[in-house]
Structures are given as structure tokens and as C-alpha cells.
Design a protein around this motif. Sequence first.
Motif, PDB file in Angstrom:
ATOM      1  N   PHE A  72     -12.755   4.767 -11.239  1.00  0.00           N
ATOM      2  CA  PHE A  72     -13.646   4.188 -10.239  1.00  0.00           C
ATOM      3  C   PHE A  72     -13.578   2.668 -10.111  1.00  0.00           C
ATOM      4  O   PHE A  72     -13.891   2.135  -9.064  1.00  0.00           O
ATOM      5  CB  PHE A  72     -15.096   4.602 -10.529  1.00  0.00           C
ATOM      6  N   THR A  73     -13.210   1.974 -11.179  1.00  0.00           N
ATOM      7  CA  THR A  73     -13.231   0.511 -11.126  1.00  0.00           C
ATOM      8  C   THR A  73     -11.880  -0.058 -10.714  1.00  0.00           C
ATOM      9  O   THR A  73     -11.800  -0.859  -9.785  1.00  0.00           O
ATOM     10  CB  THR A  73     -13.610  -0.049 -12.511  1.00  0.00           C
ATOM     11  N   LEU A  74     -10.837   0.353 -11.428  1.00  0.00           N
ATOM     12  CA  LEU A  74      -9.525  -0.280 -11.231  1.00  0.00           C
ATOM     13  C   LEU A  74      -8.901  -0.041  -9.852  1.00  0.00           C
ATOM     14  O   LEU A  74      -8.291  -0.950  -9.301  1.00  0.00           O
ATOM     15  CB  LEU A  74      -8.557   0.169 -12.335  1.00  0.00           C
ATOM     16  N   PRO A  75      -9.035   1.171  -9.257  1.00  0.00           N
ATOM     17  CA  PRO A  75      -8.340   1.395  -7.989  1.00  0.00           C
ATOM     18  C   PRO A  75      -8.648   0.364  -6.898  1.00  0.00           C
ATOM     19  O   PRO A  75      -7.748  -0.186  -6.285  1.00  0.00           O
ATOM     20  CB  PRO A  75      -8.796   2.793  -7.576  1.00  0.00           C
ATOM     21  N   TRP A  76      -9.950   0.067  -6.673  1.00  0.00           N
ATOM     22  CA  TRP A  76     -10.281  -0.897  -5.623  1.00  0.00           C
ATOM     23  C   TRP A  76      -9.777  -2.281  -5.973  1.00  0.00           C
ATOM     24  O   TRP A  76      -9.303  -3.034  -5.117  1.00  0.00           O
ATOM     25  CB  TRP A  76     -11.798  -0.956  -5.388  1.00  0.00           C
ATOM     26  N   LEU A  77      -9.876  -2.618  -7.264  1.00  0.00           N
ATOM     27  CA  LEU A  77      -9.421  -3.947  -7.679  1.00  0.00           C
ATOM     28  C   LEU A  77      -7.910  -4.069  -7.470  1.00  0.00           C
ATOM     29  O   LEU A  77      -7.425  -5.078  -6.966  1.00  0.00           O
ATOM     30  CB  LEU A  77      -9.784  -4.201  -9.143  1.00  0.00           C
TER      31      LEU A  77
ATOM     32  N   VAL B 197       0.840  -1.207   0.000  1.00  0.00           N
ATOM     33  CA  VAL B 197       0.000   0.000   0.000  1.00  0.00           C
ATOM     34  C   VAL B 197       0.872   1.252   0.000  1.00  0.00           C
ATOM     35  O   VAL B 197       0.584   2.230  -0.689  1.00  0.00           O
ATOM     36  CB  VAL B 197      -0.966  -0.009   1.209  1.00  0.00           C
ATOM     37  N   ARG B 198       1.969   1.191   0.779  1.00  0.00           N
ATOM     38  CA  ARG B 198       2.885   2.349   0.803  1.00  0.00           C
ATOM     39  C   ARG B 198       3.487   2.574  -0.578  1.00  0.00           C
ATOM     40  O   ARG B 198       3.633   3.707  -1.034  1.00  0.00           O
ATOM     41  CB  ARG B 198       3.977   2.138   1.837  1.00  0.00           C
ATOM     42  N   MET B 199       3.815   1.468  -1.272  1.00  0.00           N
ATOM     43  CA  MET B 199       4.372   1.589  -2.628  1.00  0.00           C
ATOM     44  C   MET B 199       3.320   2.129  -3.591  1.00  0.00           C
ATOM     45  O   MET B 199       3.593   2.982  -4.432  1.00  0.00           O
ATOM     46  CB  MET B 199       4.880   0.227  -3.115  1.00  0.00           C
ATOM     47  N   ILE B 200       2.089   1.634  -3.426  1.00  0.00           N
ATOM     48  CA  ILE B 200       0.999   2.100  -4.297  1.00  0.00           C
ATOM     49  C   ILE B 200       0.770   3.594  -4.085  1.00  0.00           C
ATOM     50  O   ILE B 200       0.508   4.343  -5.020  1.00  0.00           O
ATOM     51  CB  ILE B 200      -0.297   1.296  -4.024  1.00  0.00           C
ATOM     52  N   ARG B 201       0.889   4.045  -2.835  1.00  0.00           N
ATOM     53  CA  ARG B 201       0.628   5.452  -2.515  1.00  0.00           C
ATOM     54  C   ARG B 201       1.524   6.375  -3.349  1.00  0.00           C
ATOM     55  O   ARG B 201       1.044   7.276  -4.020  1.00  0.00           O
ATOM     56  CB  ARG B 201       0.871   5.669  -1.019  1.00  0.00           C
ATOM     57  N   TRP B 202       2.817   6.105  -3.338  1.00  0.00           N
ATOM     58  CA  TRP B 202       3.734   6.986  -4.074  1.00  0.00           C
ATOM     59  C   TRP B 202       3.696   6.679  -5.563  1.00  0.00           C
ATOM     60  O   TRP B 202       3.874   7.573  -6.389  1.00  0.00           O
ATOM     61  CB  TRP B 202       5.152   6.875  -3.486  1.00  0.00           C
ATOM     62  N   GLY B 203       3.415   5.417  -5.879  1.00  0.00           N
ATOM     63  CA  GLY B 203       3.273   5.043  -7.297  1.00  0.00           C
ATOM     64  C   GLY B 203       2.091   5.765  -7.929  1.00  0.00           C
ATOM     65  O   GLY B 203       2.171   6.260  -9.057  1.00  0.00           O
ATOM     66  N   ALA B 204       1.003   5.861  -7.178  1.00  0.00           N
ATOM     67  CA  ALA B 204      -0.202   6.533  -7.694  1.00  0.00           C
ATOM     68  C   ALA B 204       0.065   8.016  -7.919  1.00  0.00           C
ATOM     69  O   ALA B 204      -0.348   8.592  -8.934  1.00  0.00           O
ATOM     70  CB  ALA B 204      -1.351   6.359  -6.709  1.00  0.00           C
ATOM     71  N   LEU B 205       0.784   8.616  -6.962  1.00  0.00           N
ATOM     72  CA  LEU B 205       1.102  10.045  -7.087  1.00  0.00           C
ATOM     73  C   LEU B 205       1.948  10.298  -8.337  1.00  0.00           C
ATOM     74  O   LEU B 205       1.702  11.241  -9.097  1.00  0.00           O
ATOM     75  CB  LEU B 205       1.862  10.500  -5.827  1.00  0.00           C
ATOM     76  N   PHE B 206       2.921   9.415  -8.556  1.00  0.00           N
ATOM     77  CA  PHE B 206       3.809   9.593  -9.708  1.00  0.00           C
ATOM     78  C   PHE B 206       3.071   9.309 -11.016  1.00  0.00           C
ATOM     79  O   PHE B 206       3.104  10.120 -11.952  1.00  0.00           O
ATOM     80  CB  PHE B 206       5.031   8.673  -9.576  1.00  0.00           C
TER      81      PHE B 206
ATOM     82  N   LEU C 221      -6.101  -2.438  -5.365  1.00  0.00           N
ATOM     83  CA  LEU C 221      -5.827  -2.485  -3.935  1.00  0.00           C
ATOM     84  C   LEU C 221      -6.143  -3.871  -3.353  1.00  0.00           C
ATOM     85  O   LEU C 221      -5.404  -4.381  -2.514  1.00  0.00           O
ATOM     86  CB  LEU C 221      -6.659  -1.409  -3.233  1.00  0.00           C
ATOM     87  N   ASN C 222      -7.236  -4.459  -3.833  1.00  0.00           N
ATOM     88  CA  ASN C 222      -7.561  -5.827  -3.394  1.00  0.00           C
ATOM     89  C   ASN C 222      -6.450  -6.787  -3.787  1.00  0.00           C
ATOM     90  O   ASN C 222      -6.081  -7.684  -3.032  1.00  0.00           O
ATOM     91  CB  ASN C 222      -8.866  -6.303  -4.048  1.00  0.00           C
ATOM     92  N   ILE C 223      -5.918  -6.587  -5.014  1.00  0.00           N
ATOM     93  CA  ILE C 223      -4.860  -7.479  -5.496  1.00  0.00           C
ATOM     94  C   ILE C 223      -3.588  -7.278  -4.662  1.00  0.00           C
ATOM     95  O   ILE C 223      -2.934  -8.227  -4.255  1.00  0.00           O
ATOM     96  CB  ILE C 223      -4.584  -7.229  -7.002  1.00  0.00           C
TER      97      ILE C 223
END
Lengths: 191, 444
Positions: B216-221, A35-44, B223-225
Motif C-alpha cells: 500500500f505504501t511503496l507503489p504510489w511512491l 509507467v509502461r516499464m513499471i507495468r511489466w516489471g510489476a507483473l514479473f 509511481l510518483n518517482i
Amino acid sequence: MSEHEPGVCPVCGRFAGPADECPYCEAEGISPQPVRMIRWGALFTSTAGIIFLWLMARYSEPAMIRAADISPQMHLARVVMEGFVERISSAGAGTAAAGRIGFRLCDGTGSIMVTAEGSAARRLAARYGKPARGEFITVFGTVEMDRRGRAVLRPAAWTIRHSTEKSLPKAGEPSCAAAGETPRRCEGLLK
Amino acid sequence: MIALAAIIGAVGGAALGLVAGCVPGLHVYNVMGLLAIPAAHYAAADGAAGVAMTAAGAAMVASYCIFSALPSVLLAAPDESAVFIVAPSQRGLMEGRGIESALTVMAGGVCGLCVLLAAMPLAGQRLASAANRILHPHFGWILWSVIAFMLLSEWPKTGGEYPAGWRRLVRGWMTPAAGLLTFFLSGFLGCLLMERPVVPPASAFHNLMPAFVGLFTLPWLLLNIACGTRIPVQKQPRPGEGVPLPILAHGFAAGFAGGAFAAFFPAVTGGVGAMLAGQALSVRDSRAFLFSQGVSRSVYLCGSLLLGFLPDYPLLRGGGSRLIASIRRPVGHADFFLALAAVAVGASLACWSAGPALRAAARLMAEFSCRGISIVSALIALLLVSAAAGWRGFLVACVGAGIGLLPIVFGSRRLNCLGVILLPIALEMSGFGPDTARFLGPLP
């Protein structure tokens, strides 16, 4: 912190989802490493991605289409159309100052109504000039289907050229009578 | 022959809507969009086929809006109108009360449709035409007010535990800043999609679909993955358990008001309508909240669709009525009542199938991991995007997914992703469309 079940606070054991701080016991840094990686990955990716998408859109040439090719599935298409101003809409004749420009554009395969309203019409008239009947015009805009199912072109910009620049027959006296209006509803599906 | 075609179309469309509702990440408009071109071809060739397609479209939306509660509550949020369902329902899901939450949302959807079916023939025409004539010149500033309310109601949620100083300021601003960034990035994406030729003209009808799937669709999926969340065994609701009538009435009033506002007002969707109505009527109880979301969702989706069928004053609102109009333009009272009948068929089929579907979903969740289901759902969503809008659409969905993840991982509201339609349409309504197009690059 890496051994606990994902999404569950390691301090109080309650579900906290992707939050970095537990909403129940206020423990910090509880989010798992992915989740921490996703957080900064999403921002970038969001910022860099939108910049690249902008550059792609900036250098993409809009498709030039003919009136006969327009179908309902082209609703909201950003296109270029060119042809002669067949007639100025009677409701909009000389009313750019009052907030409306409307003219029918004929390209030999059919015709389409070009309409701008309100302050957009005033700005377009001030920047690009008002087209007159018989002039050759290139319009960049959005194809929209009105509630009667007819195609309308909402202009974002246009270029008016003198009729002599184009060697079309009977310049200034275009005739779309044979071609008819833009196909409606089920007609004129994508070629 | 026409009547038979209508019945077959309605039942077939309702069945397809049930399937679309069960697949996480699949929106009914995506399915309708993919079917629009072949459907238009058949509708042009044969009058009875056109009637069947019209009935199928209306029934599909009705059954979908009830059944989409299943993946919204039990797995992920399929679209923006489910954003508010997620928080209370996720809590219920982790406590093993997911089926009860899903049933509450579905019951709200059915109640909303029943009242909508009764109200539309009685007052739909008069109310819609009067409201449109009065409000049409004011759409621009009302839309800016909605945007202002959305942005101003983002407030600092964290940081209060730190002493005054930089750390407190940074922690406090993290959530509102993420919300504002989400709104402006998604708004910029919307402006790009609407003002520049990102998607080819032949796919223009789907130009927002990749963005919606991404946001709206991909983010939750994803995150679940990534998290591999384990969902506990879900308890079946016991007979005799219920919600008091005043609580349901409160939820219904909020949901109906929000759904009706969203159905009528351009660019405002179910999520925004529900937020405004929820704030106005102060819905606090979680059961009333879930019920109101079901009502709002069904009134928004089916209400906007039925506005396009009004006999004397059709209003094209939302994707559904535009998609149906692209297949066969509804004309007169016959088509209006055909749409009402198809919505009723869709709703009744969804009611009959709700029990078995919930039991099947509980079994599915017990047998397969949430991660596995999310991977399959994400693949389906990306496949649909590629089929509808090509590689450019795929690119837009990926960028949208990055933006859509921001509010989830930084704890702000997902509603900010709706900047993708609110900002470009507000600019267009205020006459800044050509200026926005010029700002985004040189015009041809």
C-alpha cells in the motif's frame, strides 16, 4: 508520446494518471515509458518474487523456542515447541470428534496451552492422533496472545513420541509446577 | 502522579501521531510496533509509566487518523483504508482543490471521533458483547461472502469500443484479471507470512508490516518517482464555501456504518468496510464520499482500539489494541475512560494543528518536487521495515510492492491487495489452516 507531461493525456491535455487509455477522450497508448516499464516489471517481480519467497519459506526451519522465552511480541510467530503433555484440558478431553482439542504442553521452563477447534481439530486428530497425558510431543504451530494476555499455541502439526525416546527425568510424570505458566504481558521479554 | 503521567502521555502520543500522520507511507501501527518493546520495559518497571504509555498509544492513533488525510490526499496513499480517498481527491488535487479535499476528509474524521466518544460509554459494552456472542460462530462464512463480493464486483471497464473478437475479449478481461491476480498473489503472500516462518519469531508481531508497506505504501511512491508528476498550486478554500448538511449526513451514515463494521469484524479493514457501506448506501457525491472516508477511517482505527479497552468484555481487534495490550493489558473502567480521554486529547490536538499543517503542506509542495518528497518517504518506509523485520522483511516489502503496483498500472481496484489478510484468515476460520501450512511445504 515521450515528450508530453507525465500523467497528462497528450491528446486532450487532461490528467489521466498511470492509465494507458485516456478516460476522457479514449486515446490509447498515452502512458509514459517509465509507467509502461513499471507495468511489466510489476507483473514479473510480483510473480517471480512470490515464487522465490515461497521457496525461501519452504526451506526455512522454524525456530524451536521454550515456553519461558515467549513474549507478547511473539504474537503470530510460527514456531516449534516440544515437551510433555502435562494435562488434557477438561473442556477438551475426548472431544476431538466434537471439534476441540486442548492440552497443556510443559517443556521444563514453563507451560503453554495448545488448542485447536472446529474442523481443524478433527483433521489434526485424524492425521496425527490424539495426544495423551505424559506423552512427549513436538508441536509446530502459531503462538497467539488471547484476550487475557496469555500465550496459546495453535497447532498445524504434531508428532507424538514414546516417553522412552527422551531420557527426561520422570517421563510420563512431568512437573511444571516450579516453572509456572508461560510468562504474561510484560514479563519474559526477548532474550 | 498517575493523572499527570496520563496527561503527559496523551499529549506526547498525540504529537507523535501528528508527525506520523504527516509522513507519507508511515502508519501509526509501525511507529507503535517499534516503540512497543522499550515501552513494555518501562511499563513493567513503573505503574505510572504504564499508564502514560497506554494514554500515548490511544492519543497517537486518534491524532494520526485525522492527520493522515494530509499525505493521503496531497501526496500518496499511506495505507489501504485510504484507497477510496485517492481517486476523487487526486482529481481535486490536479484541479488545485487538494486542501479543500483534505479538510473534508479531516472534518469527517473529527465528526466520526466525536460520535464514537459519545457512543462507546453508552452502548459499546452491550453492543459489542451481544454482537460477538451472536456472530462469532458465523465469522467464517461472512468473511467468505465479503471476499466473494469483492471479487465479483470487479467488472470489465475497457474493450467495449472494439468489435467482437479476441482483442475485445483480452482488453475486457485485462482489468478483472489484474484484480484477480492481485487478490490471489497477495493472498498467497499472506498465507506464506502466516503459515510459514518467513519472519523470525522475535519480529513476528511485525510480520504483516513489511507486506502492508509493500502493498500500500511503496507503489504510489514508486509511481510518483517514476512519473515525476507535477502538482499544481493549491487554492485555499474561500470562507462561506461549504457542503450542504444532507450530503454530509449521507456521507456520515455510510462512513460510520463501514467503520463500525470494520472495527468489530476480524480481518475486515476500513477500506473494505467503506466499500460495503458505500455500495449499500449508494454514496455518489464526491464531497459526501470524501467525508465518509474520513469518518470510516477514524471510526475503524479508534473503534477497534477502544474495543480492546471495554471493561467487562474486551475484544482485541486490529493492531492497535494488540500493541497496547502487549505493553500493558488494560483492566477495568479506569483504563477504559483513560483511553477515551486520550482519544479526545489526540483529536483536539489534531484539530488545533490542522490549519497550520495544511498551510505548511501547501508551502512544502510548492517548494519541493513530488518526486523528491516521494524518494524521502520511500527511504523512511524501507528503513522502518528493515528496522522492524530485518532483511527478510525488506524482501517481503519488495515482493509486496510488485503486487501492489499491479492494480495501479492495470487499472483495477487496490482493495484486492487486502487478500493478504482476508484469504489466510478466512482459510484459518474455516479450519483449513493446517492444510494450507501443509500445502506450502513439508512440515517439521
